[in-house]
Design an enzyme around this catalytic site. Structure first.
Site, PDB file in Angstrom:
ATOM      1  N   ASP A  60       3.971  -9.856   2.159  1.00 27.73           N
ATOM      2  CA  ASP A  60       3.824  -9.752   3.599  1.00 27.73           C
ATOM      3  C   ASP A  60       4.044  -8.303   4.027  1.00 27.73           C
ATOM      4  O   ASP A  60       5.138  -7.757   3.885  1.00 27.73           O
ATOM      5  CB  ASP A  60       4.861 -10.680   4.244  1.00 27.73           C
ATOM      6  N   THR A  93      -0.147  -6.986  10.662  1.00 23.01           N
ATOM      7  CA  THR A  93       0.494  -5.695  10.406  1.00 23.01           C
ATOM      8  C   THR A  93      -0.234  -4.873   9.353  1.00 23.01           C
ATOM      9  O   THR A  93      -0.505  -3.690   9.553  1.00 23.01           O
ATOM     10  CB  THR A  93       1.949  -5.911   9.933  1.00 23.01           C
ATOM     11  N   THR A  94      -0.551  -5.531   8.237  1.00 23.38           N
ATOM     12  CA  THR A  94      -1.183  -4.789   7.144  1.00 23.38           C
ATOM     13  C   THR A  94      -2.537  -4.257   7.584  1.00 23.38           C
ATOM     14  O   THR A  94      -2.896  -3.101   7.308  1.00 23.38           O
ATOM     15  CB  THR A  94      -1.366  -5.704   5.914  1.00 23.38           C
TER      16      THR A  94
END
Ligand SMILES: Nc1ncnc2c1ncn2[C@@H]1O[C@H](COP(=O)(O)OP(=O)(O)O)[C@@H](O)[C@H]1O
Ligand SMILES: [Mg+2]
Length: 528
Positions: A60, A93-94
């Site tokens: 994550d 987010t990534t």
């Protein structure tokens, strides 16, 4: 001869123009490398070891960034911007990191070719505005009652998480939970915290249950208090239930032995008064954020009244809301209307922890998820997953707009931005094209992480986007097929992509306009 004017303190270092930009962008690239390979369903895990040797294995991006100790201002700016997407959407987010870094890298290339940062940031701004407009035009408008869409969004968010076996089960559970908390105000996202997640050991995550009520981790004040209270009348108070002690060390001189008893009786009278207030109102459960003395606990127990003490602010809020009570500071003002209600209040031991559970509450919008599973680490990562998925589902319900994932939206945006660039003259045109290339970094990374051929698949994807009806053609890296990802149910909130684009261009704008890094004496130069 003119004397040079020194305006900076001795020892201050100054890094200029090209070098300053390189340093910042390189630091950002370095951080991006650590999360890039986690993107998508085939993302790799990272093993993180903290300073005390605790190991976290995760794929994550948001988790990894939280645990990294970053010592570079520009890289930290990127991390903060990426974290903001987690707060705003709960996912992505990534993606935000990869896109932002790619924008900057492409800008750096243009700068190296002799283009000034000004037209680049201007071109990026034009591209971002256009991209947001395109998303507004092409996103699928959905109904918040469309369970299939909500479940698809939940499943897509879970595709990149380590819970393959329970994906469908969790999708159903989270959609149910979010529907419980949602109202008509279009602000379900802000209420996701109202879904309380309680972790407990169990055989498998499949035993996870949705419970219409609130769990609070607290034991009863006195062990002889009842374990189950039916049709509970609940007082929620913010007051110490003890004899009032003087603030400072006072000495009470008692010379006559008979006065000792009188003094103690006096103290006792205060407690008896408190007790009477509760008894007169028919209170059967007391919830307090302050202390309750052992003595008073025993008094309550004798009357069959249950009580919990020292609740945190968030627990107080959760209970008050669920049972629809008013919190009261002054016991003498406590009245019938302040009391809350629950059909069932139960003390329960789950694993090693004691809980009080309120069910059949006045407010049916309070739900908990009793998350069951094996190892601690599995439970913790499932908790994060659940929270993210609840957020995504709530976001879809609030914003009512979705796009297809698996790179589809980014390929379509890139295609349309290239067409848009043709109508722009000057150096801005190059910047808009660089923006399109940065968008394609998302599908490219998904393909690369799945171990597929990048050039072959990107060419096929681009070619697949011929007409408007091809807008959702993307790659499914679970089946390794290129097709209509909207039909396949690979979807995400349009708001996520909007946020990615805004965050990326905002960061690029900030970083590209830096032409000097001035570091105070002793501070570490950025990028090192
Ligand atoms: N079956 C799938 N095939 C290809 N891509 C997928 C699939 N399911 C989800 N994705 C994509 O994975 C990306 C999200 O990956 P993830 O690792 O969760 O990163 P982030 O931190 O950005 O959410 C999104 O672009 C999403 O569309
Ligand atoms: Mg994700």
């Amino acid at each position: 001869m003119s004397v040079p004017i020194i305006i900076l303190k001795e020892g201050t270092e100054e890094t200029k123009e090209r070098e300053a930009r390189m340093q910042n962008i390189n630091a950002i690239k370095a951080i991006t490398q650590t999360v890039k390979s986690t993107l998508g369903p085939k993302g790799m895990n990272k093993m993180l070891v903290d300073s005390v040797g605790d190991v976290t294995i995760t794929n994550d991006g948001a988790e990894i960034l939280k645990l990294l100790d970053i010592d570079n201002v520009a890289a930290n700016m990127m991390v903060n911007i990426a974290k903001s997407i987690d707060e705003d959407i709960g996912d992505g987010t990534t993606t935000a990191v990869i896109f932002s870094a790619s924008l900057l890298e492409n800008a750096l290339e243009l700068i190296e070719q002799g283009i000034h940062p000004k037209p680049i940031t201007h071109g990026y701004k034009l591209a971002a505005d256009k991209a947001l407009k395109i998303i507004g035009d092409i996103a699928e408008k959905i109904s918040p009652d469309d369970d299939k869409i909500l479940m698809d969004a939940a499943r897509t968010a879970m595709n990149s998480k380590d819970i393959v076996g329970v994906k469908d089960y969790f999708a159903e559970l989270t959609v149910k939970a979010v529907k419980h908390i949602s109202g008509d105000d279009g602000n379900t996202f802000s209420k996701v915290g109202n879904v309380k997640i309680v972790k407990t050991p169990g055989k498998s995550l499949k035993e996870t249950e949705l419970i219409n009520g609130v769990y609070i981790q607290k034991e009863k004040v006195n062990s002889t208090m009842p374990d189950v209270i039916k049709n509970a009348k609940i007082a929620v108070i913010r007051r110490k239930l003890d004899i009032v002690k003087t603030e400072f060390d006072a000495q009470i001189k008692i010379s006559n032995p008979a006065d000792i008893q009188k003094f103690l009786d006096q103290e006792d009278k205060i407690l008896v008064d408190y007790l009477k207030i509760f008894k007169d109102l028919g209170v059967t459960v007391i919830v307090n954020n302050k202390d309750i003395s052992d003595k008073f606990g025993a008094y309550l127990a004798r009357e069959g009244i249950a009580a919990v003490k020292n609740l945190s602010d968030s627990d107080m809020k959760a209970v008050t809301k669920a049972i629809d009570a008013n919190t009261v500071d002054d016991l003498h003002s406590l009245s019938e209307e302040d009391l809350g209600f629950a059909e069932n209040v139960k003390f329960e031991k789950i694993a090693k922890d004691e809980y009080i559970l309120f069910t059949g509450c006045k407010n049916p919008k309070s739900v908990s998820i009793l998350l069951k599973g094996g190892l601690d680490k599995i439970l913790s990562s499932a908790e994060i997953t659940l929270h993210d998925v609840l957020s995504v589902v709530a976001k879809v319900m609030d914003t009512k707009e979705v796009v297809a994932g698996g790179g589809a939206i980014y390929i379509e945006l890139a295609k349309r931005l290239r067409e848009f660039a043709n109508n722009i003259s000057g150096k801005e045109q190059l910047a808009v094209n660089a923006f399109a290339i940065a968008l394609e970094e998302i599908p490219k990374t998904l393909i690369k992480n799945a171990g597929l051929d990048e050039i072959e698949n990107m060419t096929e994807l681009r070619a697949a986007h011929k007409t408007e009806s091809d807008k959702w053609k993307g790659i499914d890296t679970i089946t390794n097929e290129i097709g209509d990802n909207f039909e396949k149910g690979i979807i995400e909130p349009a708001a996520l992509v909007n946020h990615v684009i805004k965050a990326g261009s905002e960061l690029a704008n900030l970083i590209l306009r830096v032409d000097r890094i001035i570091s105070a004496k002793g501070s570490r130069p950025p990028g090192l």
